[in-house]
Design a protein around this motif. Structure first.
Motif, PDB file in Angstrom:
ATOM      1  N   ALA A 146       1.136  -1.083   0.064  1.00 48.78           N
ATOM      2  CA  ALA A 146       0.235   0.064  -0.178  1.00 48.78           C
ATOM      3  C   ALA A 146       0.995   0.908   0.186  1.00 48.78           C
ATOM      4  N   LEU A 147       1.641   1.262   0.603  1.00 48.81           N
ATOM      5  CA  LEU A 147       2.792   2.175   0.880  1.00 48.81           C
ATOM      6  C   LEU A 147       3.211   3.307  -0.670  1.00 48.81           C
ATOM      7  N   MET A 148       3.758   1.506  -1.374  1.00 44.50           N
ATOM      8  CA  MET A 148       4.325   1.907  -3.238  1.00 44.50           C
ATOM      9  C   MET A 148       3.175   2.647  -3.395  1.00 44.50           C
ATOM     10  N   ARG A 149       2.170   2.274  -3.631  1.00 45.52           N
ATOM     11  CA  ARG A 149       1.109   2.802  -4.797  1.00 45.52           C
ATOM     12  C   ARG A 149       0.832   3.953  -3.476  1.00 45.52           C
ATOM     13  N   SER A 150       0.561   4.465  -2.996  1.00 41.94           N
ATOM     14  CA  SER A 150       0.823   6.031  -2.010  1.00 41.94           C
ATOM     15  C   SER A 150       1.786   6.738  -2.874  1.00 41.94           C
ATOM     16  N   LEU A 151       2.874   5.932  -2.552  1.00 40.64           N
ATOM     17  CA  LEU A 151       4.363   6.713  -2.970  1.00 40.64           C
ATOM     18  C   LEU A 151       3.642   7.469  -4.215  1.00 40.64           C
ATOM     19  N   GLY A 152       3.557   5.998  -5.497  1.00 40.64           N
ATOM     20  CA  GLY A 152       3.403   6.314  -7.026  1.00 40.64           C
ATOM     21  C   GLY A 152       4.585   5.604  -7.243  1.00 40.64           C
ATOM     22  N   LEU A 153       5.723   4.566  -6.452  1.00 42.20           N
ATOM     23  CA  LEU A 153       6.447   3.993  -6.864  1.00 42.20           C
ATOM     24  C   LEU A 153       6.500   2.969  -7.203  1.00 42.20           C
ATOM     25  N   PRO A 154       6.811   2.465  -8.330  1.00 40.76           N
ATOM     26  CA  PRO A 154       6.428   1.223  -8.868  1.00 40.76           C
ATOM     27  C   PRO A 154       6.943   0.330  -8.599  1.00 40.76           C
ATOM     28  N   ALA A 155       6.905  -1.320  -8.268  1.00 35.03           N
ATOM     29  CA  ALA A 155       7.302  -1.632  -7.391  1.00 35.03           C
ATOM     30  C   ALA A 155       6.771  -3.886  -7.962  1.00 35.03           C
ATOM     31  N   VAL A 156       8.017  -4.359  -8.059  1.00 39.27           N
ATOM     32  CA  VAL A 156       7.546  -6.027  -8.211  1.00 39.27           C
ATOM     33  C   VAL A 156       8.298  -6.913  -6.773  1.00 39.27           C
ATOM     34  N   LEU A 157       7.778  -7.594  -6.690  1.00 36.79           N
ATOM     35  CA  LEU A 157       7.607  -8.174  -5.385  1.00 36.79           C
ATOM     36  C   LEU A 157       8.267  -9.498  -5.916  1.00 36.79           C
ATOM     37  N   ILE A 158       9.099 -10.423  -5.150  1.00 38.74           N
ATOM     38  CA  ILE A 158       9.574 -12.023  -5.542  1.00 38.74           C
ATOM     39  C   ILE A 158      10.058 -12.579  -4.575  1.00 38.74           C
ATOM     40  N   GLY A 159       8.346 -12.991  -4.884  1.00 38.09           N
ATOM     41  CA  GLY A 159       7.219 -13.920  -3.539  1.00 38.09           C
ATOM     42  C   GLY A 159       6.316 -14.178  -3.618  1.00 38.09           C
ATOM     43  N   THR A 160       5.555 -13.698  -3.503  1.00 35.50           N
ATOM     44  CA  THR A 160       3.767 -14.404  -2.346  1.00 35.50           C
ATOM     45  C   THR A 160       3.728 -13.243  -1.535  1.00 35.50           C
ATOM     46  N   PRO A 161       2.889 -12.045  -2.111  1.00 32.63           N
ATOM     47  CA  PRO A 161       1.778 -11.374  -1.381  1.00 32.63           C
ATOM     48  C   PRO A 161       0.524 -12.012  -0.381  1.00 32.63           C
ATOM     49  N   ALA A 162       0.661 -11.878   0.725  1.00 36.41           N
ATOM     50  CA  ALA A 162      -0.593 -12.427   1.916  1.00 36.41           C
ATOM     51  C   ALA A 162      -1.503 -11.587   1.140  1.00 36.41           C
ATOM     52  N   ASP A 163      -3.077 -12.907   0.847  1.00 43.48           N
ATOM     53  CA  ASP A 163      -4.274 -11.952   1.317  1.00 43.48           C
ATOM     54  C   ASP A 163      -4.540 -11.390  -0.161  1.00 43.48           C
ATOM     55  N   GLY A 164      -3.847 -11.855  -0.706  1.00 42.39           N
ATOM     56  CA  GLY A 164      -4.269 -11.475  -1.771  1.00 42.39           C
ATOM     57  C   GLY A 164      -4.098 -10.053  -2.665  1.00 42.39           C
ATOM     58  N   ASP A 165      -2.863  -9.749  -2.023  1.00 42.79           N
ATOM     59  CA  ASP A 165      -2.570  -8.193  -2.628  1.00 42.79           C
ATOM     60  C   ASP A 165      -1.946  -7.614  -3.934  1.00 42.79           C
ATOM     61  N   PRO A 166      -2.755  -6.459  -4.995  1.00 44.84           N
ATOM     62  CA  PRO A 166      -2.596  -7.145  -5.827  1.00 44.84           C
ATOM     63  C   PRO A 166      -0.927  -6.393  -6.606  1.00 44.84           C
ATOM     64  N   VAL A 167       0.072  -6.294  -5.566  1.00 43.33           N
ATOM     65  CA  VAL A 167       0.994  -5.617  -6.297  1.00 43.33           C
ATOM     66  C   VAL A 167       1.691  -6.441  -7.232  1.00 43.33           C
ATOM     67  N   PRO A 168       1.819  -6.353  -8.210  1.00 45.47           N
ATOM     68  CA  PRO A 168       3.332  -7.268  -9.314  1.00 45.47           C
ATOM     69  C   PRO A 168       4.234  -7.651  -8.367  1.00 45.47           C
ATOM     70  N   HIS A 169       4.052  -9.178  -8.882  1.00 50.13           N
ATOM     71  CA  HIS A 169       4.762 -10.458  -8.134  1.00 50.13           C
ATOM     72  C   HIS A 169       5.416 -11.518  -9.101  1.00 50.13           C
ATOM     73  N   LEU A 170       6.204 -12.540  -8.612  1.00 51.45           N
ATOM     74  CA  LEU A 170       6.432 -13.445  -9.505  1.00 51.45           C
ATOM     75  C   LEU A 170       7.135 -14.445  -7.857  1.00 51.45           C
ATOM     76  N   ASP A 171       6.885 -15.671  -8.501  1.00 58.44           N
ATOM     77  CA  ASP A 171       7.347 -17.178  -7.473  1.00 58.44           C
ATOM     78  C   ASP A 171       7.213 -17.626  -8.248  1.00 58.44           C
ATOM     79  N   ASN A 172       7.834 -19.437  -7.265  1.00 60.76           N
ATOM     80  CA  ASN A 172       7.513 -20.765  -7.852  1.00 60.76           C
ATOM     81  C   ASN A 172       6.782 -21.119  -7.238  1.00 60.76           C
ATOM     82  N   ASP A 173       6.246 -21.912  -7.892  1.00 61.12           N
ATOM     83  CA  ASP A 173       4.226 -22.548  -7.525  1.00 61.12           C
ATOM     84  C   ASP A 173       4.283 -23.867  -7.821  1.00 61.12           C
ATOM     85  N   PRO A 174       4.095 -24.663  -6.367  1.00 59.49           N
ATOM     86  CA  PRO A 174       3.732 -23.644  -5.571  1.00 59.49           C
ATOM     87  C   PRO A 174       5.019 -22.863  -4.824  1.00 59.49           C
TER      88      PRO A 174
END
Length: 346
Positions: A146-174
């Motif tokens: 949420a902080l990245m969105r409020s700052l307008g700072l593009p971000a990608v997570l290496i991993g899986t976000p909790a609770d279905g957050d829409p942050v762009p991300h990538l991870d192994n499956d599962p």
């Protein structure tokens, strides 16, 4: 008494970027016809511009000219010596994609507190030191997205976000993949008294591995000797290993660890009690670090390609910034490297 209607809010470049699902810098590239941009990204931006009836102004041009061509990586570590081999490999993967495209990497080390992280990200965004950031170590209740969105700072997570957050991300499956292979390997060797010592349960990745361990044991009709959540430090790993090995009547014949450094500390704890690895205790790590092949005995470990993960997240983030780098391929599934630290139970 008549009250004048409030003037409508002016559409901004941020609105266009949000509707198109790209960064503000990418919108500026499309509008000004500068730099490389993928046709698909350009089409999304142009469609958003039409829908919002937006026209660029001097501020948009200034944004284009103020690009830093730098990507940020904030790590919660007490110092450079604590970065660790896995993070070093991740950084190597990032650099292999960023450097050829004239992007730099800004590494920011902070203490283990949310306030320190928040200040770091705000500084990077408000001072325009970076065009985007790579996020690691996803946590439950993570406020960074949420902080990245409020700052307008593009971000990608290496991993899986909790609770279905829409942050762009990538991870192994599962996300817990590989731990199941480790358990099945031990079962094939005849082990039934197996324990797991992993990372803290507030980390999404650590909890996924715990759950994978428990589920694989349950599928085999077995109860774990222990399934322990601790921090990733070798000190904590050695302490918890020692407690397991000192417990009368319930000593495990095999332990799976959440990282290679934890496993190495576990081997040391076993040896200090006169046990021989793997004759008395089989040990499996996680990460498959190259140093594991040179230990005595060589460490059996789940190999996860940290360099590949770094390359993939860099490509994904550059794509958000409007660079024509193509979609990153799916991450390889972690796989077990069988070495000398596991053997048949006796």
């Amino acid at each position: 008494m008549h009250v004048a209607d409030e003037a409508p809010r002016r559409v901004t470049i941020g609105d266009v970027a949000a509707l198109a699902g790209v960064s503000r810098a990418a919108v500026s590239k499309v509008v000004n016809g500068t730099g490389k941009i993928s046709p698909a990204t350009a089409a999304r931006v142009q469609d958003a511009v039409r829908k919002l009836n937006w026209t660029p102004n001097a501020a948009a041009v200034a944004l284009r000219r103020s690009r830093s061509r730098t990507i940020g990586l904030v790590l919660s570590r007490p110092g450079a010596l604590e970065i660790g081999a896995t993070s070093s490999l991740l950084i190597s993967g990032l650099e292999s994609v960023l450097a050829p495209r004239s992007y730099g990497l800004l590494l920011y080390l902070v203490d283990h507190t949310a306030d320190d992280e928040t200040r770091a990200y705000r500084t990077l965004a408000e001072d325009r030191r970076v065009d985007g950031v790579v996020l690691t170590d996803s946590r439950y209740g993570d406020t960074r997205f949420a902080l990245m969105r409020s700052l307008g700072l593009p971000a990608v997570l290496i991993g899986t976000p909790a609770d279905g957050d829409p942050v762009p991300h990538l991870d192994n499956d599962p996300p817990g993949a590989g731990v199941d292979d480790a358990v099945r390997h031990l079962l094939e060797l005849g082990h039934t008294r197996i324990a797991y010592i992993g990372g803290p349960d507030d980390r999404v990745q650590a909890r996924a591995r715990h759950e994978m361990f428990d589920a694989t044991m349950a599928a085999a009709g077995l109860q774990p000797v222990a399934s322990i959540a601790t921090d990733y430090s070798p000190e904590s790993s050695a302490d918890r290993t020692g407690r397991l090995l000192d417990a009368a009547g319930t000593r495990p014949t095999a332990i799976v660890y959440g990282s290679d450094p934890m496993a190495i500390a576990g081997v040391s704890a076993a040896r200090s009690r006169g046990l021989v690895v793997p004759a008395d205790l089989s040990v499996i790590g996680f990460d498959g670090l190259p140093i594991g092949a040179w230990l005595d005995p060589p460490l059996t470990s789940v190999h996860r390609d940290a360099v590949q993960r770094g390359r993939a997240v860099a490509r994904r983030l550059l794509g958000l910034l409007g660079e024509d780098v193509g979609e990153p391929p799916p991450l390889d599934r972690p796989h077990l490297l069988v070495r000398g630290s596991t053997a048949a139970v006796r």
